[in-house]
Design a protein around this motif. Structure first.
Motif, PDB file in Angstrom:
ATOM      1  N   ILE A  31       0.867  -1.173   0.000  1.00  9.77           N
ATOM      2  CA  ILE A  31       0.000   0.000   0.000  1.00  9.77           C
ATOM      3  C   ILE A  31       0.906   1.225   0.000  1.00  9.77           C
ATOM      4  CG2 ILE A  31      -1.783   1.266   1.278  1.00  9.77           C
ATOM      5  CD1 ILE A  31      -2.752  -1.465   0.312  1.00  9.77           C
ATOM      6  N   ARG A  32       0.564   2.226  -0.818  1.00 10.37           N
ATOM      7  CA  ARG A  32       1.384   3.440  -0.870  1.00 10.37           C
ATOM      8  C   ARG A  32       1.307   4.194   0.459  1.00 10.37           C
ATOM      9  NH1 ARG A  32      -0.343   7.370  -4.443  1.00 10.37           N
ATOM     10  NH2 ARG A  32      -2.424   6.535  -4.168  1.00 10.37           N
ATOM     11  N   ALA A  33       2.444   4.670   0.908  1.00 15.16           N
ATOM     12  CA  ALA A  33       2.479   5.477   2.132  1.00 15.16           C
ATOM     13  C   ALA A  33       1.634   6.724   1.936  1.00 15.16           C
ATOM     14  CB  ALA A  33       3.910   5.862   2.466  1.00 15.16           C
ATOM     15  N   PHE A  34       0.995   7.168   2.992  1.00 11.06           N
ATOM     16  CA  PHE A  34       0.186   8.379   3.056  1.00 11.06           C
ATOM     17  C   PHE A  34      -1.106   8.275   2.247  1.00 11.06           C
ATOM     18  CE2 PHE A  34       4.718   9.560   3.268  1.00 11.06           C
ATOM     19  CZ  PHE A  34       4.760   9.830   4.624  1.00 11.06           C
ATOM     20  N   SER A  35      -1.500   7.072   1.921  1.00 12.27           N
ATOM     21  CA  SER A  35      -2.761   6.911   1.197  1.00 12.27           C
ATOM     22  C   SER A  35      -3.883   6.608   2.183  1.00 12.27           C
ATOM     23  CB  SER A  35      -2.643   5.797   0.157  1.00 12.27           C
ATOM     24  OG  SER A  35      -2.389   4.555   0.771  1.00 12.27           O
ATOM     25  N   THR A  36      -5.100   6.816   1.722  1.00 12.21           N
ATOM     26  CA  THR A  36      -6.274   6.454   2.517  1.00 12.21           C
ATOM     27  C   THR A  36      -6.808   5.148   1.965  1.00 12.21           C
ATOM     28  OG1 THR A  36      -6.814   8.752   2.990  1.00 12.21           O
ATOM     29  CG2 THR A  36      -8.592   7.145   3.231  1.00 12.21           C
ATOM     30  N   LEU A  37      -6.915   4.171   2.824  1.00  4.27           N
ATOM     31  CA  LEU A  37      -7.404   2.848   2.444  1.00  4.27           C
ATOM     32  C   LEU A  37      -8.872   2.755   2.853  1.00  4.27           C
ATOM     33  CD1 LEU A  37      -6.117   0.237   1.246  1.00  4.27           C
ATOM     34  CD2 LEU A  37      -5.912  -0.565   3.581  1.00  4.27           C
ATOM     35  N   GLN A  38      -9.731   2.427   1.907  1.00  2.00           N
ATOM     36  CA  GLN A  38     -11.138   2.210   2.206  1.00  2.00           C
ATOM     37  C   GLN A  38     -11.386   0.708   2.215  1.00  2.00           C
ATOM     38  OE1 GLN A  38     -12.929   4.578  -0.940  1.00  2.00           O
ATOM     39  NE2 GLN A  38     -13.289   6.214   0.530  1.00  2.00           N
ATOM     40  N   TYR A  39     -12.197   0.251   3.174  1.00  2.00           N
ATOM     41  CA  TYR A  39     -12.440  -1.179   3.277  1.00  2.00           C
ATOM     42  C   TYR A  39     -13.823  -1.463   3.843  1.00  2.00           C
ATOM     43  CZ  TYR A  39     -11.418  -0.724   8.292  1.00  2.00           C
ATOM     44  OH  TYR A  39     -11.451  -0.371   9.622  1.00  2.00           O
ATOM     45  N   PHE A  40     -14.297  -2.680   3.566  1.00  2.00           N
ATOM     46  CA  PHE A  40     -15.551  -3.142   4.169  1.00  2.00           C
ATOM     47  C   PHE A  40     -15.549  -4.662   4.208  1.00  2.00           C
ATOM     48  CE2 PHE A  40     -16.487  -2.888  -0.339  1.00  2.00           C
ATOM     49  CZ  PHE A  40     -17.246  -4.013  -0.605  1.00  2.00           C
ATOM     50  N   PHE A  41     -16.368  -5.208   5.090  1.00  2.00           N
ATOM     51  CA  PHE A  41     -16.501  -6.653   5.249  1.00  2.00           C
ATOM     52  C   PHE A  41     -17.767  -7.124   4.543  1.00  2.00           C
ATOM     53  CE2 PHE A  41     -13.868  -5.479   8.821  1.00  2.00           C
ATOM     54  CZ  PHE A  41     -12.986  -6.539   8.950  1.00  2.00           C
ATOM     55  N   GLU A  42     -17.679  -8.330   3.981  1.00  2.00           N
ATOM     56  CA  GLU A  42     -18.857  -9.000   3.433  1.00  2.00           C
ATOM     57  C   GLU A  42     -18.913 -10.385   4.057  1.00  2.00           C
ATOM     58  OE1 GLU A  42     -20.159  -8.997  -0.918  1.00  2.00           O
ATOM     59  OE2 GLU A  42     -19.336 -11.028  -0.641  1.00  2.00           O
ATOM     60  N   VAL A  43     -20.084 -10.753   4.568  1.00  2.00           N
ATOM     61  CA  VAL A  43     -20.262 -12.040   5.237  1.00  2.00           C
ATOM     62  C   VAL A  43     -21.438 -12.756   4.589  1.00  2.00           C
ATOM     63  CG1 VAL A  43     -20.836 -13.169   7.420  1.00  2.00           C
ATOM     64  CG2 VAL A  43     -19.366 -11.142   7.422  1.00  2.00           C
ATOM     65  N   ARG A  44     -21.217 -14.020   4.249  1.00  2.00           N
ATOM     66  CA  ARG A  44     -22.319 -14.851   3.752  1.00  2.00           C
ATOM     67  C   ARG A  44     -22.689 -15.830   4.851  1.00  2.00           C
ATOM     68  NH1 ARG A  44     -24.278 -16.909  -1.519  1.00  2.00           N
ATOM     69  NH2 ARG A  44     -25.320 -18.877  -1.075  1.00  2.00           N
ATOM     70  N   ASP A  71     -20.687  -1.161   6.557  1.00  2.00           N
ATOM     71  CA  ASP A  71     -20.444   0.188   6.049  1.00  2.00           C
ATOM     72  C   ASP A  71     -18.974   0.294   5.674  1.00  2.00           C
ATOM     73  OD1 ASP A  71     -23.061   0.936   6.591  1.00  2.00           O
ATOM     74  OD2 ASP A  71     -22.558   1.676   8.600  1.00  2.00           O
ATOM     75  N   ARG A  72     -18.662   1.194   4.760  1.00  4.20           N
ATOM     76  CA  ARG A  72     -17.268   1.435   4.381  1.00  4.20           C
ATOM     77  C   ARG A  72     -16.534   2.127   5.529  1.00  4.20           C
ATOM     78  NH1 ARG A  72     -15.737   0.690  -0.855  1.00  4.20           N
ATOM     79  NH2 ARG A  72     -17.450   0.234  -2.262  1.00  4.20           N
ATOM     80  N   GLN A  73     -15.308   1.708   5.729  1.00  2.00           N
ATOM     81  CA  GLN A  73     -14.440   2.278   6.754  1.00  2.00           C
ATOM     82  C   GLN A  73     -13.204   2.843   6.064  1.00  2.00           C
ATOM     83  OE1 GLN A  73     -15.596   2.118  10.053  1.00  2.00           O
ATOM     84  NE2 GLN A  73     -17.370   1.264   8.984  1.00  2.00           N
ATOM     85  N   SER A  74     -12.465   3.703   6.759  1.00  2.00           N
ATOM     86  CA  SER A  74     -11.242   4.286   6.195  1.00  2.00           C
ATOM     87  C   SER A  74     -10.094   4.159   7.179  1.00  2.00           C
ATOM     88  CB  SER A  74     -11.445   5.767   5.883  1.00  2.00           C
ATOM     89  OG  SER A  74     -12.368   5.926   4.847  1.00  2.00           O
ATOM     90  N   LEU A  75      -8.909   3.996   6.615  1.00  2.00           N
ATOM     91  CA  LEU A  75      -7.669   3.955   7.387  1.00  2.00           C
ATOM     92  C   LEU A  75      -6.656   4.821   6.653  1.00  2.00           C
ATOM     93  CD1 LEU A  75      -5.708   2.672   9.547  1.00  2.00           C
ATOM     94  CD2 LEU A  75      -5.220   0.937   7.818  1.00  2.00           C
ATOM     95  N   VAL A  76      -6.078   5.795   7.339  1.00  2.00           N
ATOM     96  CA  VAL A  76      -5.017   6.607   6.753  1.00  2.00           C
ATOM     97  C   VAL A  76      -3.707   5.906   7.070  1.00  2.00           C
ATOM     98  CG1 VAL A  76      -3.909   8.860   6.688  1.00  2.00           C
ATOM     99  CG2 VAL A  76      -6.381   8.705   7.039  1.00  2.00           C
ATOM    100  N   TYR A  77      -2.996   5.516   6.007  1.00  2.00           N
ATOM    101  CA  TYR A  77      -1.783   4.699   6.130  1.00  2.00           C
ATOM    102  C   TYR A  77      -0.559   5.620   6.077  1.00  2.00           C
ATOM    103  CZ  TYR A  77       1.529   0.945   5.062  1.00  2.00           C
ATOM    104  OH  TYR A  77       2.591   0.071   5.079  1.00  2.00           O
TER     105      TYR A  77
END
Length: 182
Positions: free
Chosen positions: A97-110, A120-126
């Motif tokens: 992952i590029r430094a100083f990027s914002t990573l968006q993520y979410f979980f999917e469960v079946r 819901d979408r979450q964010s992490l500043v890396y």
């Protein structure tokens, strides 16, 4: 009259089946956390309340400025009662992952029933946390630097502000809400 009554009962029954969690089942993905060891791994976790067992779980992620998205399988375990822990460790040597990027993520469960739950979408500043960053802010700009004093940070912010003001006289641009400068 009896026909309308039966049709009404049938409609309520169908709607109850179609609505998530309608049959007394409580399902919610929550308690998100994401932490990282820069350049090595990102650890994602969440909780799921569900009366039904999980068939599989996935984590979807993408850098905010990238059109590419990826997914990883998620480990899950029952904690207590109907609470599951969702756990995923992303190996950054395989998926950098590029430094100083914002990573968006979410979980999917079946679930075993076939129902798919999406968080819901979450964010992490890396941010490269191997350094002790200094920070100064003015207007939409936040300047982060390692070497130099506060005067250096203030001077950089003044230059950025002056540049933005000049651009606005030439181009009709919308003023950004936030700009991070490293």
């Amino acid at each position: 009259m009896q026909r309308k009554f039966l049709a009404g009962i049938w409609l309520v029954f169908c709607l109850a089946l179609a609505l998530p969690g309608a049959a007394g089942s409580q399902q919610a993905i929550s308690a998100f956390s994401a932490s990282y060891e820069f350049g090595k791994q990102i650890h994602f976790q969440a909780s799921l309340q569900s009366d039904e067992p999980i068939e599989y779980a996935l984590l979807y992620y993408q850098e905010k400025t990238s059109p590419n998205s990826f997914f990883e399988p998620v480990q899950f375990s029952v904690q207590e009662g109907n609470t599951y822990l969702l756990d995923c460790r992303l190996d950054l040597s395989l998926h950098p992952i590029r430094a100083f990027s914002t990573l968006q993520y979410f979980f999917e469960v079946r679930l075993k029933s076939g129902q798919i739950l999406t968080s819901d979408r979450q964010s992490l500043v890396y941010i490269d946390d191997r350094f002790a960053w200094q920070t100064a802010q003015s207007g939409p700009f936040t300047f982060h630097w390692v070497d130099g004093d506060l005067a250096f940070g203030q001077q950089t912010l003044e230059i950025a502000q002056t540049g933005l003001e000049r651009i606005e006289t030439i181009l009709p641009v919308e003023r950004p809400k936030q700009i991070d400068i490293y």
